[in-house]
Scaffold this motif. Structure first.
Motif, PDB file in Angstrom:
ATOM      1  N   MET A 237       0.914  -1.199  -0.069  1.00  7.77           N
ATOM      2  CA  MET A 237      -0.017   0.037   0.024  1.00  7.77           C
ATOM      3  C   MET A 237       0.846   1.120   0.105  1.00  7.77           C
ATOM      4  SD  MET A 237      -2.872   0.810   2.524  1.00  7.77           S
ATOM      5  CE  MET A 237      -4.116  -0.470   2.277  1.00  7.77           C
ATOM      6  N   GLY A 238       0.381   2.001  -0.880  1.00  6.33           N
ATOM      7  CA  GLY A 238       1.566   3.323  -1.075  1.00  6.33           C
ATOM      8  C   GLY A 238       1.127   4.362  -0.244  1.00  6.33           C
ATOM      9  N   PHE A 239       1.756   5.313  -0.283  1.00  4.26           N
ATOM     10  CA  PHE A 239       1.517   6.452   0.650  1.00  4.26           C
ATOM     11  C   PHE A 239       0.225   7.189   0.467  1.00  4.26           C
ATOM     12  CE2 PHE A 239       1.702  11.112   1.434  1.00  4.26           C
ATOM     13  CZ  PHE A 239       1.963  11.088   2.786  1.00  4.26           C
ATOM     14  N   PHE A 240       0.012   7.225  -1.095  1.00  5.57           N
ATOM     15  CA  PHE A 240      -1.451   7.998  -1.209  1.00  5.57           C
ATOM     16  C   PHE A 240      -2.667   7.148  -0.634  1.00  5.57           C
ATOM     17  CE2 PHE A 240      -4.410   9.706  -4.498  1.00  5.57           C
ATOM     18  CZ  PHE A 240      -4.383  10.944  -3.995  1.00  5.57           C
ATOM     19  N   ASP A 241      -2.326   5.882  -1.000  1.00  4.90           N
ATOM     20  CA  ASP A 241      -3.252   4.915  -0.587  1.00  4.90           C
ATOM     21  C   ASP A 241      -3.700   4.947   0.763  1.00  4.90           C
ATOM     22  OD1 ASP A 241      -3.909   4.045  -3.159  1.00  4.90           O
ATOM     23  OD2 ASP A 241      -2.709   2.203  -2.867  1.00  4.90           O
ATOM     24  N   LYS A 242      -2.587   5.114   1.809  1.00  7.90           N
ATOM     25  CA  LYS A 242      -2.567   5.255   3.110  1.00  7.90           C
ATOM     26  C   LYS A 242      -3.285   6.407   3.403  1.00  7.90           C
ATOM     27  CE  LYS A 242       0.853   2.617   5.183  1.00  7.90           C
ATOM     28  NZ  LYS A 242       2.255   2.249   5.685  1.00  7.90           N
ATOM     29  N   LEU A 243      -2.894   7.587   2.920  1.00  4.54           N
ATOM     30  CA  LEU A 243      -3.721   8.955   3.031  1.00  4.54           C
ATOM     31  C   LEU A 243      -5.259   8.799   2.775  1.00  4.54           C
ATOM     32  CD1 LEU A 243      -2.343  11.601   3.816  1.00  4.54           C
ATOM     33  CD2 LEU A 243      -2.873  12.236   1.497  1.00  4.54           C
ATOM     34  N   LEU A 244      -5.485   8.131   1.659  1.00  8.41           N
ATOM     35  CA  LEU A 244      -7.010   8.111   1.304  1.00  8.41           C
ATOM     36  C   LEU A 244      -7.560   7.146   2.459  1.00  8.41           C
ATOM     37  CD1 LEU A 244      -7.206   7.469  -2.768  1.00  8.41           C
ATOM     38  CD2 LEU A 244      -8.061   9.316  -1.276  1.00  8.41           C
ATOM     39  N   SER A 245      -6.804   6.198   2.869  1.00  6.47           N
ATOM     40  CA  SER A 245      -7.475   5.323   3.820  1.00  6.47           C
ATOM     41  C   SER A 245      -7.792   6.018   5.194  1.00  6.47           C
ATOM     42  CB  SER A 245      -6.765   3.965   3.922  1.00  6.47           C
ATOM     43  OG  SER A 245      -5.630   4.175   4.658  1.00  6.47           O
TER      44      SER A 245
ATOM     45  N   PHE B 237      -8.748   8.814   5.473  1.00  2.00           N
ATOM     46  CA  PHE B 237      -9.833   9.637   5.353  1.00  2.00           C
ATOM     47  C   PHE B 237     -11.178   8.780   5.155  1.00  2.00           C
ATOM     48  CE2 PHE B 237      -6.505  12.916   4.249  1.00  2.00           C
ATOM     49  CZ  PHE B 237      -6.880  13.905   5.255  1.00  2.00           C
ATOM     50  N   GLY B 238     -10.735   7.534   5.019  1.00  6.06           N
ATOM     51  CA  GLY B 238     -11.702   6.447   4.757  1.00  6.06           C
ATOM     52  C   GLY B 238     -12.227   6.622   3.403  1.00  6.06           C
ATOM     53  N   MET B 239     -11.436   6.989   2.466  1.00  5.08           N
ATOM     54  CA  MET B 239     -11.945   7.215   1.156  1.00  5.08           C
ATOM     55  C   MET B 239     -11.574   6.044  -0.061  1.00  5.08           C
ATOM     56  SD  MET B 239     -11.590  11.161   1.125  1.00  5.08           S
ATOM     57  CE  MET B 239     -11.903  11.448  -0.646  1.00  5.08           C
ATOM     58  N   SER B 240     -10.703   5.252   0.641  1.00  5.55           N
ATOM     59  CA  SER B 240      -9.925   4.503  -0.450  1.00  5.55           C
ATOM     60  C   SER B 240     -10.732   3.525  -1.241  1.00  5.55           C
ATOM     61  CB  SER B 240      -8.882   3.461   0.478  1.00  5.55           C
ATOM     62  OG  SER B 240      -9.180   2.253   0.191  1.00  5.55           O
ATOM     63  N   GLY B 241     -11.839   2.927  -0.507  1.00  6.28           N
ATOM     64  CA  GLY B 241     -12.890   2.385  -1.235  1.00  6.28           C
ATOM     65  C   GLY B 241     -12.273   0.967  -1.953  1.00  6.28           C
ATOM     66  N   LYS B 242     -11.349   0.234  -1.367  1.00  6.62           N
ATOM     67  CA  LYS B 242     -11.296  -0.921  -1.736  1.00  6.62           C
ATOM     68  C   LYS B 242     -12.408  -1.887  -1.804  1.00  6.62           C
ATOM     69  CE  LYS B 242      -8.460  -5.061  -1.649  1.00  6.62           C
ATOM     70  NZ  LYS B 242      -7.294  -5.931  -0.655  1.00  6.62           N
ATOM     71  N   LYS B 243     -12.915  -2.345  -3.117  1.00  7.12           N
ATOM     72  CA  LYS B 243     -14.091  -3.022  -2.970  1.00  7.12           C
ATOM     73  C   LYS B 243     -14.152  -4.677  -2.787  1.00  7.12           C
ATOM     74  CE  LYS B 243     -17.379  -0.055  -5.115  1.00  7.12           C
ATOM     75  NZ  LYS B 243     -18.668   0.087  -6.122  1.00  7.12           N
TER      76      LYS B 243
ATOM     77  N   VAL C 259     -28.355  -7.340  -2.375  1.00  8.05           N
ATOM     78  CA  VAL C 259     -27.332  -6.477  -2.591  1.00  8.05           C
ATOM     79  C   VAL C 259     -26.992  -5.297  -1.719  1.00  8.05           C
ATOM     80  CG1 VAL C 259     -25.095  -6.026  -3.853  1.00  8.05           C
ATOM     81  CG2 VAL C 259     -26.790  -7.759  -4.549  1.00  8.05           C
ATOM     82  N   ASP C 260     -26.303  -5.130  -0.642  1.00  6.39           N
ATOM     83  CA  ASP C 260     -25.982  -3.871   0.152  1.00  6.39           C
ATOM     84  C   ASP C 260     -24.416  -3.310   0.080  1.00  6.39           C
ATOM     85  OD1 ASP C 260     -28.394  -2.994   1.314  1.00  6.39           O
ATOM     86  OD2 ASP C 260     -28.217  -5.121   2.336  1.00  6.39           O
ATOM     87  N   GLU C 261     -24.266  -2.212  -0.108  1.00  2.55           N
ATOM     88  CA  GLU C 261     -22.829  -1.744   0.088  1.00  2.55           C
ATOM     89  C   GLU C 261     -22.596  -1.469   1.639  1.00  2.55           C
ATOM     90  OE1 GLU C 261     -20.962   0.449  -2.639  1.00  2.55           O
ATOM     91  OE2 GLU C 261     -20.913  -1.502  -3.963  1.00  2.55           O
ATOM     92  N   VAL C 262     -21.571  -1.794   2.364  1.00  2.00           N
ATOM     93  CA  VAL C 262     -21.179  -1.448   3.726  1.00  2.00           C
ATOM     94  C   VAL C 262     -19.865  -0.936   3.576  1.00  2.00           C
ATOM     95  CG1 VAL C 262     -21.086  -2.151   6.059  1.00  2.00           C
ATOM     96  CG2 VAL C 262     -23.016  -2.885   4.425  1.00  2.00           C
ATOM     97  N   GLU C 263     -19.485   0.128   4.273  1.00  3.81           N
ATOM     98  CA  GLU C 263     -18.170   0.600   4.226  1.00  3.81           C
ATOM     99  C   GLU C 263     -17.575   0.165   5.655  1.00  3.81           C
ATOM    100  OE1 GLU C 263     -17.095   4.596   3.049  1.00  3.81           O
ATOM    101  OE2 GLU C 263     -18.318   4.023   1.017  1.00  3.81           O
ATOM    102  N   LYS C 264     -16.641  -0.136   5.646  1.00  4.62           N
ATOM    103  CA  LYS C 264     -16.005  -0.498   6.807  1.00  4.62           C
ATOM    104  C   LYS C 264     -14.329  -0.169   6.641  1.00  4.62           C
ATOM    105  CE  LYS C 264     -15.739  -2.588  10.788  1.00  4.62           C
ATOM    106  NZ  LYS C 264     -16.394  -2.169  11.990  1.00  4.62           N
ATOM    107  N   GLY C 265     -14.099   0.807   7.324  1.00  3.43           N
ATOM    108  CA  GLY C 265     -12.601   1.484   7.470  1.00  3.43           C
ATOM    109  C   GLY C 265     -12.228   1.765   5.868  1.00  3.43           C
ATOM    110  N   PRO C 266     -10.975   1.106   5.618  1.00  9.47           N
ATOM    111  CA  PRO C 266     -10.770   1.477   4.195  1.00  9.47           C
ATOM    112  C   PRO C 266     -11.337   0.479   3.082  1.00  9.47           C
ATOM    113  CG  PRO C 266      -9.351  -0.225   5.318  1.00  9.47           C
ATOM    114  CD  PRO C 266     -10.112   0.157   6.380  1.00  9.47           C
ATOM    115  N   LEU C 267     -12.213  -0.307   3.745  1.00 10.48           N
ATOM    116  CA  LEU C 267     -12.790  -1.233   2.658  1.00 10.48           C
ATOM    117  C   LEU C 267     -14.372  -0.957   2.306  1.00 10.48           C
ATOM    118  CD1 LEU C 267     -11.517  -4.635   4.171  1.00 10.48           C
ATOM    119  CD2 LEU C 267     -10.501  -3.457   2.013  1.00 10.48           C
ATOM    120  N   THR C 268     -14.769  -1.164   1.017  1.00  9.79           N
ATOM    121  CA  THR C 268     -16.028  -1.040   0.897  1.00  9.79           C
ATOM    122  C   THR C 268     -16.748  -2.714   0.678  1.00  9.79           C
ATOM    123  OG1 THR C 268     -15.874   1.071   0.001  1.00  9.79           O
ATOM    124  CG2 THR C 268     -17.877  -0.072  -0.536  1.00  9.79           C
TER     125      THR C 268
END
Lengths: 576, 180
Positions: free
Chosen positions: B1-9, B11-17, B55-64
């Motif tokens: 995980m790169g720095f940018f991804d870490k930064l995004l995560s 803020f809870g925005m990374s959204g790895k699905k 089907v539902d979408e649930v966010e959990k930390g860095p993950l969607t």
């Protein structure tokens, strides 16, 4: 002997000390409280109604009499479809709703013989003494009247004081004929749906089948069978068309169709022990370890021959993705078998013989098998979603190759043209065929005649060894010379051919009756001569037969060749 | 995980699905557990039996999480295998109080693990309805389901109560840790 058939079931639960004593008609599951979770209801022989929920006994309720059968059915079309639980015991049906006693139906009394009634009337009023009454009752019984239990009991009491006490006990109570319930089932009223309104069908000891109204308060149909029904199986709907198969105590199957007793009566080989309705058939298990399946018209479709006694039979109506209606049979050696039609699809062995079987929804699982063993254990098995009960899945049945289609070649132009031609010129082809057939017959007949006449002339030849033989007679008589001209037209030489000559011994004497030709080289003409003497020139003429037998070493008695020559008339012997 | 991804995560925005398949027998509490994963205002108090799947979408930390809530009813269970290929994780919900059908749950689970489309994804077991007095402890459930025999993939069993949400987060945290 058995193919390796495995169990299809999943073992869900087993309670070896459940302490249940019941037979198949007294085990049932239903949505007792309308909460979607089906409870197991057992009318135990110890006069208790036992309710099981999940893996535990939920409650026990005392019964007034030993139960005969239990059923549940929907009695009203109102919104919460709460089933009514019917427990048949003695001459009553106790109907429970929400597990609370709701209604009691009493079987109507039967007709009593008036003479028997009169006797009891008199003996109670003291008009006749008990001894006289017993004598009259015996006379009545001898006349063929079926007496009531009370009369039979009185006749069986030996002690006069006890007889007196017995009459005293019944003092003032008129003689009524009570009957008891022997079997019970449910018939849907109008539509065949799981929660459709249904009616109870009851068989009585007096030989009747009664159909009650949905509320269970009145009889809507009273059918006289004449023999006590031991078991019943119901198919169809009351308003649309129904059929009741009755297994009678006399070992016969009776059919009731829309309220009418059918003339078709099936005499079974042995007493019936189980009756189950399947998709198209009614299966009846007999005491001689055979299950027969009959169609509604009374024709037998198939039979299953089992290795030991049948203890319980149950219908297995699989719901869900498949709609299989199979038959479960419990045997005395502990085996529980599942048959789909004739095919055995599952076998499992219970450590104790199974006395009662139930298949249906239990808890939240649709396809559950509940078994109660002789030792009082409760065994719960479930049918997995992927279980295969189809014919051909587990050995037996037609081989799988039968399902593979044959590699039929495509319709070529030639084939199509040929078909076309056959269609257009069928008459011609038939005529040609008939002509050829006649020719074949003629050829056959000719060949047959040839076989019959062959070897009857002076010259003969064979085809298989390529020999030709001609006979000549030289001389005027009475001494002749017979010459055999023999030629081997084949490609191989022949060795050691025996020759036999036959003639009427009274007419001719032959120089030699048999000799052996040592060698026959292909292509050469051989001449053999045999002197022949006519014994009595005045006696007429005869024939001489020459037989060429099979060469030495060949074990065949059929001659290779046969030729015959007719002898000329002989001159008389010159006396010098 | 790169720095940018870490930064995004952060803020809870990374959204790895990730696709999560939720299966289990009917009436085990799958839909109820998924309701507890949603933010409180969106939670439904009462759930009806699922038909087919939702089907539902649930966010959990860095993950969607894309949650496939499968119906557990017998006639819909054939539908499960259609989603095995896409599943990055499986949640198997068991009714701890339904001792009778534990064998059915095991049968369904074994079919699922044997299926050729199923990858070696982590499996989370929820021993649901732990509040009921007749509920079996997770150890017994693991034994009844034969979980000790699963050696080729990570698994975890968590006791839960779908009505209060107790234990649900603990289980999902384990899953998130496995997937990130």
């Amino acid at each position: 002997m058995l193919p390796s058939v495995k169990s299809v079931w999943l073992d869900a639960f087993n309670d070896p000390v459940a302490g249940i004593s019941a037979y198949t008609p007294c085990v049932h599951t239903c949505n007792l409280f309308g909460d979607g979770e089906n409870r197991l209801v057992i009318a135990d022989e110890d006069r208790k109604l036992k309710i099981w929920k999940g893996t535990q006994k939920a409650s026990e309720h005392p019964l007034l009499d030993t139960p005969v059968a239990i059923c549940s059915y929907i009695s009203e079309n109102t919104a919460p479809r709460l089933p009514a639980l019917a427990v048949a015991a003695g001459s009553h049906i106790y109907i429970y709703r929400n597990l609370r006693p709701y209604y009691k139906f009493v079987l109507p009394p039967e007709n009593v013989n008036t003479e028997e009634q009169d006797i009891w009337q008199k003996v109670m009023e003291g008009e006749i003494v008990i001894g006289e009454a017993v004598a009259q009752l015996t006379r009545l019984q001898d006349a063929g009247v079926v007496l009531q239990t009370r009369s039979l009991q009185l006749m069986n009491i030996g002690d006069p004081d006890a007889k007196m006490a017995f009459v005293e006990h019944w003092q003032g109570q008129p003689l009524v004929a009570t009957t008891v319930i022997t079997c019970m089932d449910v018939v849907k009223q109008a539509i065949d749906e799981p929660d459709a309104v249904s009616c109870l069908v009851v068989g009585t000891e007096s030989g009747r089948i009664l159909i009650l109204n949905p509320a269970g308060t009145a009889i809507v149909k009273n059918i006289w069978v004449g023999i006590t029904p031991a078991m019943i199986a119901v198919q169809g709907e009351l308003d649309v068309g129904y059929r009741i198969t009755v297994a009678g105590r006399d070992g016969k199957l009776y059919h009731i169709r829309n309220g009418e007793l059918s003339q078709t009566i099936i005499q079974l080989e042995a007493q019936p022990v189980g009756l189950v309705r399947l998709a198209k058939h009614v299966a009846v298990g007999c005491m001689n370890d055979v299950v027969h399946a009959y169609t509604p018209t009374g024709h037998k479709s198939w039979s299953l021959y089992l290795p030991c006694h049948i203890l319980a039979m149950q219908r297995m109506e699989v719901t869900g993705q498949r709609n299989t209606k199979a038959l479960i049979v419990a045997l005395s050696n502990g085996e529980v078998r599942v048959y789909n039609e004739k095919l055995l699809v599952s076998v499992h062995v219970s450590p104790n013989p199974v006395t009662a079987l139930w298949f249906g929804r239990y808890g939240r699982e649709d396809n559950t098998l509940l078994a109660i063993t002789k030792s009082g254990a409760l065994d719960i098995k479930m049918l997995p979603r992927t279980a295969n009960l189809e014919a051909g899945a587990i050995g037996g049945g037609p081989p799988p190759e039968q399902e593979i289609p044959l590699a039929v070649p495509k319709k070529t132009r030639l084939y199509v043209e040929q078909t076309q031609r056959e269609r257009e010129q069928a008459a011609d082809m038939h005529r040609t065929f008939q002509r050829d057939l006649a020719k074949l017959r003629l050829t056959t007949a000719r060949a047959y005649v040839k076989v019959l006449t062959d070897g009857q002339g002076a010259a003969a030849f064979t085809t298989n060894t390529n020999l030709s033989l001609s006979l000549n007679i030289a001389g005027l008589g009475p001494r002749f010379r017979l010459s055999l001209l023999l030629r081997n037209d084949g490609s191989t030489q022949l060795n050691d051919i025996p020759v036999a000559l036959r003639a009427d011994a009274g007419l001719y004497s032959l120089g030699k009756t048999q000799f052996t030709i040592p060698f026959l080289v292909p292509g050469l003409q051989y001449t053999f001569e045999v002197p022949v003497t006519a014994i009595d020139p005045m006696a007429g003429t005869g024939t001489i037969t020459v037989l060429l037998l099979a060469p030495g070493g060949v074990s065949s008695s059929a001659p290779l060749l046969q030729a015959q020559i007719k002898m000329p008339m002989s001159e008389p012997e010159e006396v010098e | 995980m790169g720095f940018f991804d870490k930064l995004l995560s952060l803020f809870g925005m990374s959204g790895k699905k990730v696709n999560v398949l939720v299966v289990g027998l009917d009436n085990s509490g799958k839909t109820t557990i998924i309701e507890r994963l949603k933010p409180r205002p969106r939670q439904a108090a009462e759930v009806a039996p699922t038909v087919g799947f939702t089907v539902d979408e649930v966010e959990k930390g860095p993950l969607t999480f894309t949650v496939f809530d499968m119906s557990g009813a017998g006639r819909y269970r054939t539908l499960w295998e259609q989603y095995y290929r896409e599943a990055d994780a499986v949640v198997f919900v068991v009714d701890s109080a339904d001792k009778l059908r534990m064998v059915v749950a095991r049968d369904e689970m074994e079919h699922m693990l044997k299926h050729s489309n199923m990858r070696k994804v982590p499996i989370l077991y929820f021993a649901n309805k732990k509040d009921l007095p007749v509920a079996m402890p997770p150890v017994e459930i693991a034994q009844a389901l034969g979980l000790d025999d699963i050696k080729d993939r990570p698994w975890q069993i968590v006791p839960s109560n779908g009505l209060t949400g107790e234990g649900v987060d603990k289980g999902i945290d384990w899953l998130a840790e496995r997937l990130s």
